[in-house]
Design an enzyme around this catalytic site. Structure first.
Site, PDB file in Angstrom:
ATOM      1  N   ASN A   9       0.872  -1.177   0.000  1.00  0.00           N
ATOM      2  CA  ASN A   9       0.000   0.000   0.000  1.00  0.00           C
ATOM      3  C   ASN A   9       0.907   1.225   0.000  1.00  0.00           C
ATOM      4  OD1 ASN A   9      -1.881   1.975   0.343  1.00  0.00           O
ATOM      5  ND2 ASN A   9      -2.455   1.392   2.437  1.00  0.00           N
ATOM      6  N   LYS A  11       0.109   4.226  -0.539  1.00  0.00           N
ATOM      7  CA  LYS A  11      -0.569   5.435  -0.037  1.00  0.00           C
ATOM      8  C   LYS A  11      -0.264   6.624  -0.959  1.00  0.00           C
ATOM      9  CE  LYS A  11      -0.426   3.411   4.541  1.00  0.00           C
ATOM     10  NZ  LYS A  11      -0.458   3.594   5.983  1.00  0.00           N
ATOM     11  N   HIS A  97      -9.836   1.434   4.143  1.00  0.00           N
ATOM     12  CA  HIS A  97      -8.603   1.596   4.929  1.00  0.00           C
ATOM     13  C   HIS A  97      -8.891   2.551   6.087  1.00  0.00           C
ATOM     14  CE1 HIS A  97      -4.583   2.762   6.105  1.00  0.00           C
ATOM     15  NE2 HIS A  97      -4.165   1.651   5.529  1.00  0.00           N
ATOM     16  N   GLU A  99      -7.340   4.943   7.221  1.00  0.00           N
ATOM     17  CA  GLU A  99      -7.110   6.363   6.900  1.00  0.00           C
ATOM     18  C   GLU A  99      -8.314   6.948   6.159  1.00  0.00           C
ATOM     19  OE1 GLU A  99      -3.336   5.688   5.032  1.00  0.00           O
ATOM     20  OE2 GLU A  99      -2.508   5.140   6.984  1.00  0.00           O
ATOM     21  N   GLU A 169      -6.241  -4.688  10.201  1.00  0.00           N
ATOM     22  CA  GLU A 169      -5.171  -3.720  10.478  1.00  0.00           C
ATOM     23  C   GLU A 169      -5.491  -2.941  11.749  1.00  0.00           C
ATOM     24  OE1 GLU A 169      -2.936  -2.616   6.615  1.00  0.00           O
ATOM     25  OE2 GLU A 169      -4.670  -1.312   6.775  1.00  0.00           O
ATOM     26  N   GLY A 175       1.817   2.317  10.759  1.00  0.00           N
ATOM     27  CA  GLY A 175       2.800   3.402  10.641  1.00  0.00           C
ATOM     28  C   GLY A 175       3.440   3.787  11.956  1.00  0.00           C
ATOM     29  N   SER A 215       2.659  -2.152  10.421  1.00  0.00           N
ATOM     30  CA  SER A 215       4.103  -2.265  10.657  1.00  0.00           C
ATOM     31  C   SER A 215       4.668  -3.650  10.344  1.00  0.00           C
ATOM     32  CB  SER A 215       4.441  -1.827  12.088  1.00  0.00           C
ATOM     33  OG  SER A 215       4.068  -0.476  12.292  1.00  0.00           O
TER      34      SER A 215
END
Ligand code: PGA
Length: 253
Positions: A9, A11, A97, A99, A169, A175, A215
């Site tokens: 991904n 991003k 996702h 985000e 996730e 991250g 991660s």
């Protein structure tokens, strides 16, 4: 047997040249991906045509979109539909996702519509779920993730759900450098599979790939992927580094 998948991904990262160079370098270090495995690169939409050109002739390697609009077409300035991605040759789309949920207000109800849009054109949604830190600390992550699955996916038929890839996730691991332990990942992946099984039966649940994200790196991929219910990973930061993502691909079981 369900697929083992390493999904990058990227991003909102990389210039066009950097994206092309990274893909060239990753593809160059890729050994043969067997038919039980898939490698997927979720790239910024604008780089999709060049990325598709680069993977031509590579078996079991795919390009994915990172999001799509829920409608097929219309007056939605700036948006791209699942149909449009499919017409451009992209048949995997990341949906929900964390985000997107956090910064763009995407709800499970909206994600259910997006999943439908992707399935309608026989593409594959990579559906993301996962809890924030406060929920993990309260110990209620199973119920939290179960609700996400019920609200966004459980209207699907058994045939449809087998087309979905699930990515668990935990938001606190994305991250942050903080990874779920392999035992934590296995525990919730097994729970997700049990929830799928109670709705669709064990046979169907066993066919669905459940990826871990948060991660993932070369140093922890082998241990995570060796867990029986962890079928690969959705990888952010480490997918931008050739040596890291290559090792992660090689860690697929
Ligand atoms: P990370 O991101 O690997 O950088 O934690 C994972 C993701 O957001 O999919």
């Amino acid at each position: 047997m369900r697929k083992q998948i390493a999904a990058a991904n990227w991003k909102m990262n990389l210039s066009q040249q950097e994206a092309s160079d990274l893909l060239t370098s990753l593809l160059g270090s890729l050994s043969n991906i067997n038919d039980n495995q898939q490698v997927i690169f979720s790239v910024p939409s604008i780089y999709i045509p060049q990325a598709l050109g680069q993977i031509q002739g590579k078996a079991n390697v795919f390009i994915a979109a990172q999001n799509c609009h829920q409608k097929a077409n219309g007056a939605f300035t700036g948006e791209i539909s699942a149909n449009m991605f499919a017409s451009a040759g992209v048949k995997h789309i990341v949906i929900g996702h964390s985000e997107r949920r956090e910064y763009f207000g995407e709800t499970d109800a909206l994600l259910a519509e997006k999943v439908n849009a992707v399935l309608e054109i026989s593409s594959t949604p990579i559906f993301c779920c996962g809890e924030p830190l406060a929920i993990r600390e309260a110990g209620t992550q199973n119920a939290f993730v179960e609700a996400q699955l019920i609200n966004a996916l459980f209207h699907l038929t058994a045939d449809q759900i087998t087309q979905v890839v699930i990515a668990y996730e935990p938001i606190w691991a994305i991250g942050t450098g903080k990874t779920a332990t392999s035992a934590q990942a296995q525990e919730i992946h097994a729970y997700i599979r049990s929830v799928l099984s109670s709705k669709y039966g064990q046979d169907i649940a066993n066919q669905i790939s459940i990826l871990y994200g948060g991660s993932v790196k070369a140093a922890n991929a082998i241990e995570l992927f060796s867990q029986p219910d962890v079928d690969g990973g959705l990888v952010g930061g480490a997918s931008l580094i050739t040596s890291e993502f290559t090792a992660i691909i090689n860690a697929l079981q």
